[in-house]
Write a protein that holds these residues in place. Structure first.
Motif, short mmCIF file in Angstrom:
data_model
loop_
_atom_site.label_atom_id
_atom_site.label_comp_id
_atom_site.label_asym_id
_atom_site.label_seq_id
_atom_site.Cartn_x
_atom_site.Cartn_y
_atom_site.Cartn_z
N THR A 22 -53.59 -72.47 -17.08
CA THR A 22 -54.41 -73.57 -17.49
C THR A 22 -55.51 -73.33 -18.13
O THR A 22 -56.24 -72.20 -18.26
CB THR A 22 -55.25 -73.80 -16.02
OG1 THR A 22 -54.33 -74.20 -14.94
CG2 THR A 22 -56.24 -75.02 -16.10
N GLY A 26 -40.26 -78.73 -18.34
CA GLY A 26 -41.65 -78.48 -17.94
C GLY A 26 -42.59 -79.61 -18.28
O GLY A 26 -42.25 -80.72 -18.78
N ARG A 27 -43.64 -79.49 -17.75
CA ARG A 27 -44.64 -80.39 -18.17
C ARG A 27 -46.05 -79.78 -18.41
O ARG A 27 -46.50 -78.64 -18.28
CB ARG A 27 -45.10 -81.16 -16.83
CG ARG A 27 -43.97 -82.02 -16.25
CD ARG A 27 -43.82 -83.32 -17.24
NE ARG A 27 -42.79 -84.35 -16.68
CZ ARG A 27 -41.43 -84.05 -16.74
NH1 ARG A 27 -41.01 -83.17 -17.72
NH2 ARG A 27 -40.58 -85.23 -16.38
N SER A 86 -46.86 -71.12 -17.76
CA SER A 86 -47.75 -71.56 -16.84
C SER A 86 -48.92 -70.98 -16.81
O SER A 86 -49.20 -69.76 -16.69
CB SER A 86 -47.04 -71.38 -15.53
OG SER A 86 -45.66 -72.23 -15.33
N ASP A 113 -49.81 -86.24 -16.73
CA ASP A 113 -48.81 -85.84 -17.95
C ASP A 113 -49.37 -86.43 -19.15
O ASP A 113 -49.74 -87.38 -19.41
CB ASP A 113 -47.24 -86.51 -17.50
CG ASP A 113 -46.21 -85.60 -18.53
OD1 ASP A 113 -46.58 -85.38 -19.65
OD2 ASP A 113 -45.24 -85.44 -17.80
N THR A 149 -53.16 -78.17 -18.00
CA THR A 149 -52.27 -77.18 -17.26
C THR A 149 -50.91 -77.17 -17.59
O THR A 149 -50.39 -78.20 -18.06
CB THR A 149 -52.32 -77.57 -15.89
OG1 THR A 149 -53.70 -77.69 -15.28
CG2 THR A 149 -51.39 -76.66 -15.05
N TYR A 160 -50.15 -81.10 -18.44
CA TYR A 160 -50.91 -82.03 -17.75
C TYR A 160 -52.53 -82.01 -18.28
O TYR A 160 -52.91 -80.83 -18.67
CB TYR A 160 -51.02 -81.87 -16.23
CG TYR A 160 -49.92 -81.89 -15.61
CD1 TYR A 160 -49.32 -83.16 -15.00
CD2 TYR A 160 -48.92 -80.60 -15.11
CE1 TYR A 160 -48.11 -83.30 -14.28
CE2 TYR A 160 -47.58 -81.05 -14.63
CZ TYR A 160 -47.29 -82.22 -14.11
OH TYR A 160 -46.10 -82.44 -13.32
N GLU A 197 -47.31 -76.28 -16.85
CA GLU A 197 -46.31 -76.00 -15.94
C GLU A 197 -44.79 -75.70 -15.98
O GLU A 197 -44.14 -76.59 -16.31
CB GLU A 197 -46.27 -77.06 -14.67
CG GLU A 197 -45.73 -76.78 -13.40
CD GLU A 197 -46.15 -78.11 -12.59
OE1 GLU A 197 -45.21 -78.94 -12.44
OE2 GLU A 197 -47.12 -78.03 -11.89
N ASP A 198 -44.59 -74.42 -16.26
CA ASP A 198 -43.15 -73.89 -16.42
C ASP A 198 -42.56 -74.65 -17.76
O ASP A 198 -41.51 -75.18 -17.73
CB ASP A 198 -42.15 -74.39 -15.30
CG ASP A 198 -40.84 -73.48 -15.18
OD1 ASP A 198 -41.08 -72.52 -15.67
OD2 ASP A 198 -39.83 -74.07 -14.77
#
Length: 621
Positions: free
Chosen positions: A398, A431-432, A396, A439, A376, A434, A378-379
């Protein structure tokens, strides 16, 4: 070029400002250097030191034997008392001469033994440093290799792999000659300690001069690192199999040659100025040392003429002072050279001590045995260090388990950078990312890299055998012929390899004897086989089929999709006939995600994807 020269000059000045204390302080690099040598081969290192210590004692012994021989000749010839014997007893002289001959032969054998051990140990140290450089380069972040300053550090470090072998020999020779000086000084101090002191003092100017010019040499080398890299590049560009076609077609030989010559002349001019000044001052300062020796020589002659010394003692003392003068001069000059060589050695250790920013954290998680939730974003945003321009921003989405995702966008849209973030060749600036809700940075880095297989559009053409070229995808399986052949069949590379004279054992590329070259499309099939060889949990093809025709690319991707039915897969291609095979398509524009969906959904929405698709479709009508 003017700006470049100005920068170089400032570098010269910054290095040249090192004072004597700071230069000598670089000797702290030597213990680490000799720990490295000891680690290479303890037996050879011990033998080297032992041979040198033994040889260091021989000059004094041989000079003393020469004294005894001359005194014995004077005595039996009657020169000392004016009487001459008709049948002189030559037995003592014969024994002394044979002893001196034995020590001379022994010294020569020791010298050859030392040279042999130096050569063997030097090769081992050179190989060890090269391996350390390769291992260290593999650990460092990818962004390092996109930084010109890093390449300067790497270039300086590489040069130490061979040139520092000389330093090893210099230091060991210094130890040997210091021991010889100790023996000679101990023998001469009873004659006249003041003459020894005078001899030492008159050699100091030459030592200071060499120290200064060694520093200037290091300054020149350091400041011209980038220019010397450019010289290497111009040599490669002007005479390489990779550039040969364009050099001929575009007539670039004169362009590269003249540019190389211009830069080489500038470097020659700078080096010549330094060499001329060094030679002039060196000659003047060494004259002062000669005055010290001949002062001692005159005193010895004076005392011999007035009967205070025998001819044998004259020979012994004059020879000892001459040898001592040469050794002390060499030791002082070499000491300066060793100190400044340690500056270069510092470049090697500085490089080896560099730490990557992207590495496994403490208490990291192992890569999951099975991907259930997927990846995923995320930003996520990314920009290169020292750059204000964002390559990716606000991503963003998945990537689901077993899903095939295609990345579409114009050149420079950030597709390859996204893949590099997914494989942790870079970490997001903001951002991250995942994986299974954790993480990506919290996972073991080696485990992550092992679970991902990537073939980039700029894949490497290894000048190895066909089998080895495929095996690099999972090098631990180099001997697994069955797996290698299955990977070749999956990528359609088997049809290429079967035509080669030696099949899978055929060396590819023209760099080595019996090598054969391949077309771009054939090389690409070999490269794609590496992805299958890896058998990873997630496979990524980043436009590795650009040299294939549309039919061959479609066939390769169709097989890729079929063979990765239970794996996560990312496809990057400009051909929409291939992209449409993906489960979902992500459209990037100037680093931002603007569309996501199936081929049918995106065509129906009438956005940028639909526009690009229609433009490409029109090209086939």
């Amino acid at each position: 070029m003017k700006k470049q020269q100005k920068k170089t000059t400032s570098l010269h000045l910054s290095i040249a400002k090192l004072d004597l204390r700071e230069r000598l302080g670089t000797l702290r690099n030597l213990p680490e250097f000799f720990r490295l040598i000891w680690h290479c081969n303890q037996f050879l290192t011990s033998i080297n030191v032992l041979l040198r210590v033994v040889r260091a004692s021989l000059p004094l012994i041989m000079l003393y034997l020469a004294k005894l021989i001359i005194d014995e000749i004077v005595m039996i010839s009657g020169l000392s008392n004016g009487t001459r014997s008709e049948n002189p007893d030559m037995s003592t002289v014969t024994i002394l001469v044979m002893a001196e001959l034995g020590f001379a032969v022994f010294s020569d054998l020791l010298g050859r033994g030392i040279a042999l051990v130096d050569s063997l140990l030097g090769d081992l140290v050179s190989h060890d440093i090269s391996i350390r450089l390769m291992n260290q380069s593999a650990k460092l972040d990818l962004e390092c290799f996109e930084d010109s300053e890093f390449y300067d550090k790497l270039e300086r470090a590489r040069r130490q792999a061979s040139s520092r072998i000389l330093l090893m020999s210099q230091v060991l020779t210094q130890l040997q000659e210091c021991i010889t000086v100790f023996f000679l000084a101990a023998a001469l101090i009873s004659f006249n300690a003041w003459l020894l002191l005078l001899l030492a003092i008159t050699l100091v100017p030459a030592f200071l001069g060499e120290t200064h010019f060694n520093s200037q040499s290091y300054s020149l080398m350091y400041g011209w690192t980038e220019e010397r890299r450019e010289l290497d590049y111009l040599r490669f560009a002007g005479a390489s199999d990779e550039t040969a076609k364009e050099v001929k077609i575009f007539g670039l030989s004169e362009f590269f040659g003249s540019r190389y010559l211009k830069l080489a002349r500038e470097y020659f001019k700078a080096n010549k100025n330094l060499s001329v000044r060094r030679a002039a001052w060196g000659g003047l300062l060494s004259t002062i040392g000669s005055l010290g020796y001949y002062t001692a020589y005159a005193v010895i002659i004076y005392r011999t003429v007035y009967g205070e010394l025998t001819l044998g003692e004259l020979t012994f003392l004059s020879g000892s002072f001459l040898r001592l003068r040469s050794l002390m001069e060499a030791i002082l000059i070499r000491f300066s050279s060793i100190a400044d060589s340690a500056l270069y050695l510092g470049d090697l250790f500085d490089f080896l001590e560099m730490k990557p920013n992207i590495r496994t954290t403490d208490n990291s998680f192992p890569f999951p045995a099975k991907i259930i939730k997927g990846f995923t974003f995320e930003d996520v945003g990314f920009r290169y260090p020292q750059s204000k321009q964002w390559v990716l921003r606000n991503l963003s989405f998945t990537l689901l388990p077993g899903e095939k995702v295609a990345l579409v966008g114009e050149n420079g849209a950030g597709k390859t950078t996204l893949v590099k973030l997914l494989t942790r060749l870079y970490d997001p600036t903001e951002g991250r990312i995942y994986l299974e809700g954790k993480d990506l940075r919290d996972y073991d880095l080696a485990g992550l890299r092992d679970a991902v297989g990537v073939i980039f559009q700029d894949y490497v053409k290894y000048h190895l055998t066909a089998s080895e070229n495929i095996a690099v995808g999972r090098i631990s399986e180099l001997k697994n012929e069955k797996r290698i052949k299955e990977s070749a069949i999956r990528s359609l590379a088997d049809s290429v390899i079967n035509k080669l004279p030696d099949g899978y054992n055929q060396r590819i590329g023209r760099w080595f004897k019996r090598g054969t070259n391949l077309s771009g499309g054939e090389w690409q099939k070999i490269a794609i086989a590496r992805a299958y060889m890896r058998d990873a949990k997630m496979l990524i093809l980043d436009e590795p089929t650009a040299s294939l025709d549309a039919r061959a690319e479609h066939q390769v991707f169709k097989r890729f999709v079929d063979l990765t039915y239970d794996k996560c897969a990312v496809l990057i291609s400009h051909r929409f006939s291939t992209v449409r095979m993906a489960d979902r398509i992500i459209v990037l524009h100037e680093g931002r995600l603007i569309e996501i969906g199936t081929h049918e959904d995106l065509v129906e929405s009438g956005g940028q994807y639909a526009e690009l698709f229609q433009m490409q479709a029109a090209g086939y009508t």
